[in-house]
Each structure stands twice: as C-alpha cells, then as structure tokens.
Design an enzyme around this catalytic site. Structure first.
Site, PDB file in Angstrom:
ATOM      1  N   TYR A   1       0.823  -1.214   0.000  1.00 14.50           N
ATOM      2  CA  TYR A   1       0.000   0.000   0.000  1.00 14.50           C
ATOM      3  C   TYR A   1       0.860   1.270   0.000  1.00 14.50           C
ATOM      4  O   TYR A   1       0.539   2.255   0.639  1.00 14.50           O
ATOM      5  CB  TYR A   1      -1.010  -0.023   1.171  1.00 14.50           C
ATOM      6  CG  TYR A   1      -1.844  -1.264   1.100  1.00 14.50           C
ATOM      7  CD1 TYR A   1      -2.839  -1.385   0.144  1.00 14.50           C
ATOM      8  CD2 TYR A   1      -1.580  -2.356   1.905  1.00 14.50           C
ATOM      9  CE1 TYR A   1      -3.552  -2.548  -0.003  1.00 14.50           C
ATOM     10  CE2 TYR A   1      -2.285  -3.533   1.780  1.00 14.50           C
ATOM     11  CZ  TYR A   1      -3.268  -3.619   0.821  1.00 14.50           C
ATOM     12  OH  TYR A   1      -3.957  -4.777   0.680  1.00 14.50           O
TER      13      TYR A   1
ATOM     14  N   TYR B   1     -12.481  -8.726   3.589  1.00 13.14           N
ATOM     15  CA  TYR B   1     -11.237  -8.546   2.851  1.00 13.14           C
ATOM     16  C   TYR B   1     -10.757  -9.918   2.378  1.00 13.14           C
ATOM     17  O   TYR B   1     -10.630 -10.842   3.176  1.00 13.14           O
ATOM     18  CB  TYR B   1     -10.156  -7.897   3.734  1.00 13.14           C
ATOM     19  CG  TYR B   1      -8.851  -7.761   2.984  1.00 13.14           C
ATOM     20  CD1 TYR B   1      -8.682  -6.739   2.055  1.00 13.14           C
ATOM     21  CD2 TYR B   1      -7.835  -8.694   3.140  1.00 13.14           C
ATOM     22  CE1 TYR B   1      -7.512  -6.636   1.321  1.00 13.14           C
ATOM     23  CE2 TYR B   1      -6.657  -8.597   2.408  1.00 13.14           C
ATOM     24  CZ  TYR B   1      -6.511  -7.574   1.498  1.00 13.14           C
ATOM     25  OH  TYR B   1      -5.357  -7.483   0.762  1.00 13.14           O
TER      26      TYR B   1
ATOM     27  N   ASP C   1     -13.037 -18.312   3.566  1.00 14.24           N
ATOM     28  CA  ASP C   1     -11.679 -17.789   3.462  1.00 14.24           C
ATOM     29  C   ASP C   1     -11.072 -17.842   4.863  1.00 14.24           C
ATOM     30  O   ASP C   1     -11.343 -16.977   5.698  1.00 14.24           O
ATOM     31  CB  ASP C   1     -11.727 -16.356   2.907  1.00 14.24           C
ATOM     32  CG  ASP C   1     -10.356 -15.684   2.875  1.00 14.24           C
ATOM     33  OD1 ASP C   1      -9.407 -16.225   3.476  1.00 14.24           O
ATOM     34  OD2 ASP C   1     -10.247 -14.615   2.259  1.00 14.24           O
TER      35      ASP C   1
ATOM     36  N   LYS D   1      -1.194 -17.767   4.802  1.00 11.35           N
ATOM     37  CA  LYS D   1      -0.528 -17.112   5.942  1.00 11.35           C
ATOM     38  C   LYS D   1       0.212 -18.096   6.853  1.00 11.35           C
ATOM     39  O   LYS D   1       1.354 -18.415   6.606  1.00 11.35           O
ATOM     40  CB  LYS D   1      -1.551 -16.285   6.720  1.00 11.35           C
ATOM     41  CG  LYS D   1      -2.001 -15.046   5.935  1.00 11.35           C
ATOM     42  CD  LYS D   1      -2.799 -14.111   6.797  1.00 11.35           C
ATOM     43  CE  LYS D   1      -3.322 -12.899   6.078  1.00 11.35           C
ATOM     44  NZ  LYS D   1      -2.376 -11.835   5.908  1.00 11.35           N
TER      45      LYS D   1
END
Ligand code: PMP
Length: 426
Positions: A18, A150, A247, A276
C-alpha cells in the site's frame, strides 16, 4: 550496507504494501528475527529489538528462526528447492495435500496449492464459477459476500472486498459486480440470520457462491461475529443450490481458538482457502480445497480442466515447511497456549476502555483489538508502540495484535501496554 544507504535505496526503488504513501514514517530495517523478536539494524526510539505483535500479518505462529522449521527447510533444500508441478509430483506436496484434507472440516478432498492467499481466493472463485458452467447452469456466475470483508488484492478477490471505504474503492466501476449484504453483528440476531437467508434465496439463480471470512473479518475491520451465522449460510446455500466458500487465510491454524474458525460452528464449506500461517510464516504458500462434488462437476464440463497452474505450484520447500509447521502445531497443546494468550490480552487490553477516544475493545483467541472513534495517526501510534518495544501496525481506526502462539505472558503484557500507548497517542 549502512543503514542510511539502505534506506535511501529503499526510498528510491522499493514498493512496500500500500505504498508509496506521502507522510508515512520511514520503514524500520530488520537485521534478523528470532523467537518473537525482531532485531533492528539500528535502534529506533531507544529500542534495538521489538516483540512482534503482528506475527508478520498472522503468519509466524511459531515465532521466527524455529529449529524445527529451519530443519525442514534445510533438509528439503538439500533434496530440491523447486521443480515444476505440471506432469511431475513429489512427496512434500502430496504429504501436505493429504494432511490438509485430514485436518480441514468436512468432505474437502482436493487441494490446489498456490503461492499466495489472493491467488487461492482467485482459484476458489474460478472453481465455483466453472463448476456451475460445467454442470449446465452458466447463469450462476456471481458471488455474494458481506460488507466489511477482505479477501486479497487481485481482481476477483478485490471484487468481494468491502465495497465502501475499502482499499479497492478506486476500482469499483471496473471490478466484477458482486452482491453484498451487511456485515454480521457480533452476537446472534435472528433478524440478521433471516436477512442472510433471504439474500441467498433472492439471488440463487445468479449466485455461484457465497464467500465469507468465518468468525473474524480481518483487514476489512477486525470484526468478530457469532459462528451460528455460518450454519445459517450453510443451510441457505444447501437449500438454494449455492456453493459456500470459507476464506480461512487469516483465521486458519488455531488463531481463533479452534483449528479453523468454522470449527466453532461445526460447519464445512464446499471450498476453503488457507494461507498465511500454513508455512508458519516461512514461505509464500496458500491452498484452495474443494469437495469431490466440485472437482467432479468441473471435470464433467466442456473444458474439463481448471485452467490455472502457477509456476511455483506445490513448491517443495514451502510444502516441507508447511508439513513441519502443521505437525509442530498439532504436536503441542496449542489450544492451551491460545487460551493463555487470550487471557493475557483480555487482562491487558480491558483497561484501554477508559482511554479517551476508545470505542471498543475485543479479544478472541490470540487476537486483540482496540477500536477508536477516529482514524489513527498511524506514524504517532506506531512510534508509541515502538517506544514500548513492540511492533504493531495500526490501521484506520484500529490498533490490533495477533502475536505468535509462543509469546510468553510477560511479552503479552508488554504488547498490551504498547496497544494502550498507541491508542493514547493515535
Ligand atoms: N484473505 C484474507 C482473509 C486475508 O486476511 C488476506 C491477507 N491479508 C488475503 C485473503 C490475501 O492473502 P495474501 O496477502 O497472501 O495474498
């Protein structure tokens, strides 16, 4: 390289997540990491090492430089670090796939190994859309999700991220148009459950799948909700012929107190994404699992293949470390460790409720969140945490932590002190 040279080159050439973003504090240079500590190349705010309150974004559940994971990587490195996966296979990937099938909920049977969480969500969406085309229902091509979610930064995942105020708002006119319902409330409310049922029923003819983050909506707002909503979705999807995708990229591998967050509801999806913590934060790897029904449906289609094949699919190094990480987790009483951290976070974060500007404090498993009533001054809040010897990444109105499961009680207390300091400064 000298630290000032490194930072000058970083500033000149390196994109960070970002970034670039004017006014943001300069990154800290990490020289090494061990256990729960990041060692800085140069002291910052009087600290030369920081307790990692972020587990490198949910991933480093066992901490850094772990002898078991190091050994798994080293051992595999001597055999082969990579080999293409088209037409070839190998023990690390096969063992990992079988292990994932064993530990994930319900009848998930087929495993697509990829290289990042976002790609695993792309693959999940592709599986669902292609399934309906293959079984003769080509109109079912849209996804339904709840607001505040997200799912990653590539195209299809972006389309199911929070559509308002989210990170991908810029692209709202060009992304695939998906369907959204309000984010679930924290506690079970029958009226909201009914809203979910109605949304699935109303859109069933065009819906390929419902995709959600179970129990914790992560980067979209760090919100927790009652697991019962997952059961409501499962029933509605079954009733109306819609696939259900979980997810679990952030929540998987024990973070919420159950091995997978959906286990708290006793509900299994048709398709599930993990990433992750899959490799204990060592290497980039994710996986999409699906049922035999989904895989068989795709095989019956006019194009009977799932047209996706990343270069680094099934990477042997990552697969070996993932197997070692899962075995390491399951060989320990990890539930007790997560409960211990949950207790420490509750004790240490509750006092933040009385700080000015604090709107909410919430803790679930090894996740602690302090929400303010205003957007945080990120640089000031981060610096306040660093002064306490802790690495945090405050974001929007949130200061949150998800420490490695090996974080000791004294370090959990220090993390809480840093969250409180960040809340006071931000
Ligand atoms: N889904 C969820 C729930 C996530 O938290 C993330 C990462 N923050 C992703 C997907 C995307 O994963 P990656 O960053 O590995 O692409």
């Amino acid at each position: 390289m000298r630290n000032d040279e490194l930072l000058a080159l970083d500033r000149a050439h390196v994109w960070h997540p970002y970034g670039p973003m004017p006014g943001r504090a300069e990154p800290l240079v990490v020289a090494s990491a061990s256990g729960v500590r990041l060692r800085l190349a140069e002291p910052a705010h009087g600290q030369d090492e920081l307790i990692d309150g972020m587990s490198s974004w949910w991933s480093a559940i066992h901490g850094y430089n772990h002898p078991v994971l190091n050994e798994a990587a080293r051992g595999q490195l001597d055999r082969m670090s990579h080999v293409m996966f088209g037409g070839l296979t190998h023990e690390p990937a096969v063992r990992l796939a079988a292990r994932l099938v064993e530990i994930t909920p319900g009848p998930l049977q087929h495993v697509f190994l990829s290289d990042s969480g976002s790609v695993s969500v792309e693959v999940a969406a592709k599986m669902c859309l292609q399934y309906w085309r293959s079984v003769g229902r080509p109109a079912k091509q849209r996804l339904l999700t709840w607001r505040g979610g997200y799912h990653g930064d590539t195209w299809q995942p972006m389309s199911v991220c929070d559509p308002e105020g989210g990170m991908h708002e810029l692209w709202s006119g060009v992304l695939p148009r998906q369907l959204f319902v309000d984010a679930p409330p924290a506690a079970y409310e029958e009226s909201y459950a009914q809203l979910l049922r109605e949304a699935v029923a109303r859109h069933a003819d065009e819906l390929a799948a419902v995709i959600v983050e179970p129990v914790v909506q992560g980067a979209g707002g760090m919100r927790f909700h009652a697991p019962e909503y997952l059961r409501v979705l499962r029933e509605a999807c079954d009733e109306h012929g819609v696939l259900l995708v979980f997810d679990e990229i952030a929540t998987g591998f024990g973070r919420t107190g159950t091995l997978f967050a959906a286990d708290a509801a006793g509900v299994a999806p048709d398709v599930m994404c993990v990433g992750k913590a899959l490799t204990g934060g060592y290497l980039s790897m994710a996986a999409t699992l699906c049922t035999s029904e989904v895989a068989d449906g795709i095989s019956r289609g006019e194009v009977p293949v799932l047209a996706h094949g990343p270069t680094f699919m099934g990477n042997p190094l990552a697969s070996s470390v993932a197997c070692a990480s899962i075995d390491l987790l399951l060989s320990q009483d990890w539930q007790t460790e997560v409960k211990r951290i949950e207790g420490g976070l509750r004790e240490g974060l509750e006092p933040a409720r009385t700080l000015p500007g604090v709107r909410d404090v919430r803790v679930l498993g090894a996740i602690g969140v302090v929400q303010l009533d205003h957007d945080i001054d990120m640089a000031a809040a981060t610096a306040a945490a660093v002064r306490e010897g802790v690495w945090l990444r405050p974001f929007r109105d949130l200061i949150y932590t998800m420490p490695p499961f090996v974080t000791g009680d004294a370090d959990v207390a220090r993390i809480c002190a840093a969250v409180r300091a960040a809340a006071a400064a931000g």
